[in-house]
Design a protein around this motif. Structure first.
Motif, PDB file in Angstrom:
ATOM      1  N   GLN A   1       2.417  -3.214 -14.495  1.00 47.40           N
ATOM      2  CA  GLN A   1       2.450  -3.448 -13.051  1.00 47.40           C
ATOM      3  C   GLN A   1       3.867  -3.758 -12.568  1.00 47.40           C
ATOM      4  OE1 GLN A   1      -0.525  -6.011 -11.242  1.00 47.40           O
ATOM      5  NE2 GLN A   1      -1.752  -5.824 -13.114  1.00 47.40           N
ATOM      6  N   LEU A   2       4.627  -4.451 -13.393  1.00 47.62           N
ATOM      7  CA  LEU A   2       6.007  -4.788 -13.049  1.00 47.62           C
ATOM      8  C   LEU A   2       6.788  -3.513 -12.732  1.00 47.62           C
ATOM      9  CD1 LEU A   2       8.335  -6.896 -12.933  1.00 47.62           C
ATOM     10  CD2 LEU A   2       8.566  -6.609 -15.384  1.00 47.62           C
ATOM     11  N   GLY A   3       6.688  -2.532 -13.607  1.00 49.23           N
ATOM     12  CA  GLY A   3       7.377  -1.266 -13.381  1.00 49.23           C
ATOM     13  C   GLY A   3       6.889  -0.554 -12.127  1.00 49.23           C
ATOM     14  N   GLN A   4       5.600  -0.563 -11.903  1.00 51.64           N
ATOM     15  CA  GLN A   4       5.041   0.099 -10.719  1.00 51.64           C
ATOM     16  C   GLN A   4       5.506  -0.580  -9.440  1.00 51.64           C
ATOM     17  OE1 GLN A   4       0.868  -0.219 -11.665  1.00 51.64           O
ATOM     18  NE2 GLN A   4       0.862   1.703 -12.839  1.00 51.64           N
ATOM     19  N   ARG A   5       5.491  -1.886  -9.431  1.00 54.12           N
ATOM     20  CA  ARG A   5       5.870  -2.624  -8.221  1.00 54.12           C
ATOM     21  C   ARG A   5       7.358  -2.504  -7.928  1.00 54.12           C
ATOM     22  NH1 ARG A   5       1.951  -6.470  -6.331  1.00 54.12           N
ATOM     23  NH2 ARG A   5       0.033  -6.284  -7.538  1.00 54.12           N
TER      24      ARG A   5
ATOM     25  N   GLU B   1       5.499 -14.612  -8.554  1.00 47.86           N
ATOM     26  CA  GLU B   1       5.347 -16.075  -8.585  1.00 47.86           C
ATOM     27  C   GLU B   1       3.899 -16.510  -8.742  1.00 47.86           C
ATOM     28  OE1 GLU B   1       8.347 -18.662  -6.283  1.00 47.86           O
ATOM     29  OE2 GLU B   1       7.874 -16.956  -4.963  1.00 47.86           O
ATOM     30  N   ALA B   2       2.980 -15.798  -8.097  1.00 41.67           N
ATOM     31  CA  ALA B   2       1.575 -16.207  -8.122  1.00 41.67           C
ATOM     32  C   ALA B   2       0.955 -16.102  -9.506  1.00 41.67           C
ATOM     33  CB  ALA B   2       0.764 -15.375  -7.121  1.00 41.67           C
ATOM     34  N   ASP B   3       1.321 -15.082 -10.275  1.00 46.23           N
ATOM     35  CA  ASP B   3       0.608 -14.890 -11.526  1.00 46.23           C
ATOM     36  C   ASP B   3       1.417 -14.211 -12.630  1.00 46.23           C
ATOM     37  OD1 ASP B   3      -1.764 -15.350 -12.955  1.00 46.23           O
ATOM     38  OD2 ASP B   3      -2.480 -13.320 -12.582  1.00 46.23           O
ATOM     39  N   ALA B   4       2.179 -13.191 -12.285  1.00 45.06           N
ATOM     40  CA  ALA B   4       2.808 -12.355 -13.312  1.00 45.06           C
ATOM     41  C   ALA B   4       3.815 -13.111 -14.169  1.00 45.06           C
ATOM     42  CB  ALA B   4       3.487 -11.145 -12.665  1.00 45.06           C
ATOM     43  N   ALA B   5       4.657 -13.917 -13.568  1.00 45.93           N
ATOM     44  CA  ALA B   5       5.701 -14.613 -14.331  1.00 45.93           C
ATOM     45  C   ALA B   5       5.088 -15.463 -15.439  1.00 45.93           C
ATOM     46  CB  ALA B   5       6.558 -15.472 -13.411  1.00 45.93           C
TER      47      ALA B   5
ATOM     48  N   ILE C   1       9.484  -0.617  -4.548  1.00 44.28           N
ATOM     49  CA  ILE C   1      10.641  -1.075  -3.773  1.00 44.28           C
ATOM     50  C   ILE C   1      11.597   0.097  -3.599  1.00 44.28           C
ATOM     51  CG2 ILE C   1      12.639  -2.612  -3.726  1.00 44.28           C
ATOM     52  CD1 ILE C   1      10.910  -4.607  -5.390  1.00 44.28           C
ATOM     53  N   ASP C   2      11.948   0.735  -4.707  1.00 43.04           N
ATOM     54  CA  ASP C   2      12.799   1.930  -4.670  1.00 43.04           C
ATOM     55  C   ASP C   2      12.835   2.528  -6.068  1.00 43.04           C
ATOM     56  OD1 ASP C   2      15.502   3.469  -4.839  1.00 43.04           O
ATOM     57  OD2 ASP C   2      15.222   3.088  -2.705  1.00 43.04           O
ATOM     58  N   PRO C   3      12.674   3.842  -6.198  1.00 44.87           N
ATOM     59  CA  PRO C   3      12.711   4.462  -7.528  1.00 44.87           C
ATOM     60  C   PRO C   3      14.099   4.427  -8.178  1.00 44.87           C
ATOM     61  CG  PRO C   3      12.350   6.119  -5.821  1.00 44.87           C
ATOM     62  CD  PRO C   3      12.311   4.784  -5.154  1.00 44.87           C
ATOM     63  N   GLY C   4      15.126   4.037  -7.437  1.00 39.08           N
ATOM     64  CA  GLY C   4      16.478   3.926  -7.992  1.00 39.08           C
ATOM     65  C   GLY C   4      16.730   2.618  -8.710  1.00 39.08           C
ATOM     66  N   LEU C   5      15.708   1.764  -8.791  1.00 37.92           N
ATOM     67  CA  LEU C   5      15.832   0.492  -9.501  1.00 37.92           C
ATOM     68  C   LEU C   5      15.144   0.576 -10.854  1.00 37.92           C
ATOM     69  CD1 LEU C   5      15.093  -2.061  -6.623  1.00 37.92           C
ATOM     70  CD2 LEU C   5      17.319  -1.342  -7.521  1.00 37.92           C
ATOM     71  N   ALA C   6      15.700  -0.122 -11.818  1.00 38.65           N
ATOM     72  CA  ALA C   6      15.108  -0.235 -13.153  1.00 38.65           C
ATOM     73  C   ALA C   6      14.961  -1.720 -13.461  1.00 38.65           C
ATOM     74  CB  ALA C   6      15.996   0.459 -14.175  1.00 38.65           C
ATOM     75  N   TRP C   7      14.287  -2.028 -14.549  1.00 40.76           N
ATOM     76  CA  TRP C   7      14.079  -3.431 -14.899  1.00 40.76           C
ATOM     77  C   TRP C   7      14.079  -3.600 -16.400  1.00 40.76           C
ATOM     78  CZ3 TRP C   7       9.878  -4.713 -17.860  1.00 40.76           C
ATOM     79  CH2 TRP C   7       8.908  -3.719 -17.985  1.00 40.76           C
ATOM     80  N   GLU C   8      14.263  -4.839 -16.813  1.00 41.36           N
ATOM     81  CA  GLU C   8      14.265  -5.185 -18.228  1.00 41.36           C
ATOM     82  C   GLU C   8      13.927  -6.670 -18.361  1.00 41.36           C
ATOM     83  OE1 GLU C   8      18.047  -5.505 -20.930  1.00 41.36           O
ATOM     84  OE2 GLU C   8      17.400  -3.409 -20.816  1.00 41.36           O
ATOM     85  N   LEU C   9      13.175  -6.997 -19.380  1.00 47.17           N
ATOM     86  CA  LEU C   9      12.871  -8.393 -19.713  1.00 47.17           C
ATOM     87  C   LEU C   9      13.629  -8.754 -20.981  1.00 47.17           C
ATOM     88  CD1 LEU C   9       8.999  -8.274 -19.283  1.00 47.17           C
ATOM     89  CD2 LEU C   9      10.638  -9.267 -17.687  1.00 47.17           C
TER      90      LEU C   9
ATOM     91  N   GLU D   1      -2.440 -12.758 -24.384  1.00 44.99           N
ATOM     92  CA  GLU D   1      -3.084 -11.623 -25.047  1.00 44.99           C
ATOM     93  C   GLU D   1      -3.988 -10.872 -24.073  1.00 44.99           C
ATOM     94  OE1 GLU D   1      -5.926 -10.909 -28.863  1.00 44.99           O
ATOM     95  OE2 GLU D   1      -4.382 -12.448 -28.997  1.00 44.99           O
ATOM     96  N   GLY D   2      -3.785  -9.577 -24.035  1.00 47.21           N
ATOM     97  CA  GLY D   2      -4.598  -8.745 -23.168  1.00 47.21           C
ATOM     98  C   GLY D   2      -4.105  -8.680 -21.735  1.00 47.21           C
ATOM     99  N   TYR D   3      -3.249  -9.605 -21.330  1.00 50.42           N
ATOM    100  CA  TYR D   3      -2.760  -9.617 -19.958  1.00 50.42           C
ATOM    101  C   TYR D   3      -1.301  -9.176 -19.859  1.00 50.42           C
ATOM    102  CZ  TYR D   3      -6.892 -12.274 -18.631  1.00 50.42           C
ATOM    103  OH  TYR D   3      -8.167 -12.667 -18.405  1.00 50.42           O
TER     104      TYR D   3
END
Length: 181
Positions: free
Chosen positions: A35-39, A14-18, A43-51, A26-28
């Motif tokens: 960072q999204l994947g790392q964060r 909420e603070a910045d990434a979204a 939480i748990d390595p059993g979770l995946a994500w997609e945009l 550009e560049g960010y």
């Protein structure tokens, strides 16, 4: 589940990434996606994500389980998400794409066009077993061939329906008999 990691993730989001990811700043954006994947991994390595594109918002963040054992965890992370707005919506399962045939999946350095997948179906009493062919599946190592197939199915009918209605999923290297490709 690391409760602190969930709170820290959504605070960072909420603070910045979204905003940075939505703008494709550009560049960010690339750094924030990393960072999204790392964060989420914290939480748990059993979770995946997609945009992807949203259904009611401009964008969608999907945080989903890698296996059925992590489904409840993905739901708890979703329940902690901020309220959707015009830019972002959130879900814990991949949704069916409005125009699946227009999608191209990048997996293992290969591009898998949605229109080139072919599915063979064997109906059972309460589910269906399927075999899936794509001309580029043979270019992937055997242990990676299910990845584009699973993603394709999730985008074709939705992850929840795949889990509910499909039993065995088998990637195949030869076209199904009687198909044009």
């Amino acid at each position: 589940m690391d409760v602190d990691a969930v709170g820290e993730f959504w605070a960072w989001w909420e603070a910045d990434a979204a905003g940075r990811i939505a703008q494709g700043a550009e560049g960010y954006a690339e750094n924030y996606v990393k960072q999204l994947g790392q964060r989420i991994g914290r939480i748990d390595p059993g979770l995946a994500w997609e945009l992807g594109p949203g259904t009611t918002a401009e964008h969608e963040l999907v945080i989903f389980p890698e296996s059925p054992e992590h489904a409840a965890l993905a739901r708890r992370v979703l329940k902690a998400a901020p309220a959707p707005d015009r830019h972002w919506e959130y879900t814990d399962a991949r949704q069916a794409a409005a125009r699946f045939e227009d999608l191209t999946l990048g997996v293992g350095g290969e591009e898998f066009a949605g229109e080139d997948f072919r599915v063979g179906l064997m109906r059972n009493r309460y589910s269906a077993d399927i075999s899936v062919y794509h001309p580029k599946l043979g270019r992937l190592p055997e242990d990676k061939r299910l990845v584009p197939v699973a993603i394709m199915l999730d985008h074709a009918i939705g992850q929840q329906d795949v889990n509910a209605w499909i039993g065995i999923i088998e990637p195949v290297l030869q076209p199904h008999p009687g198909t044009s490709r």
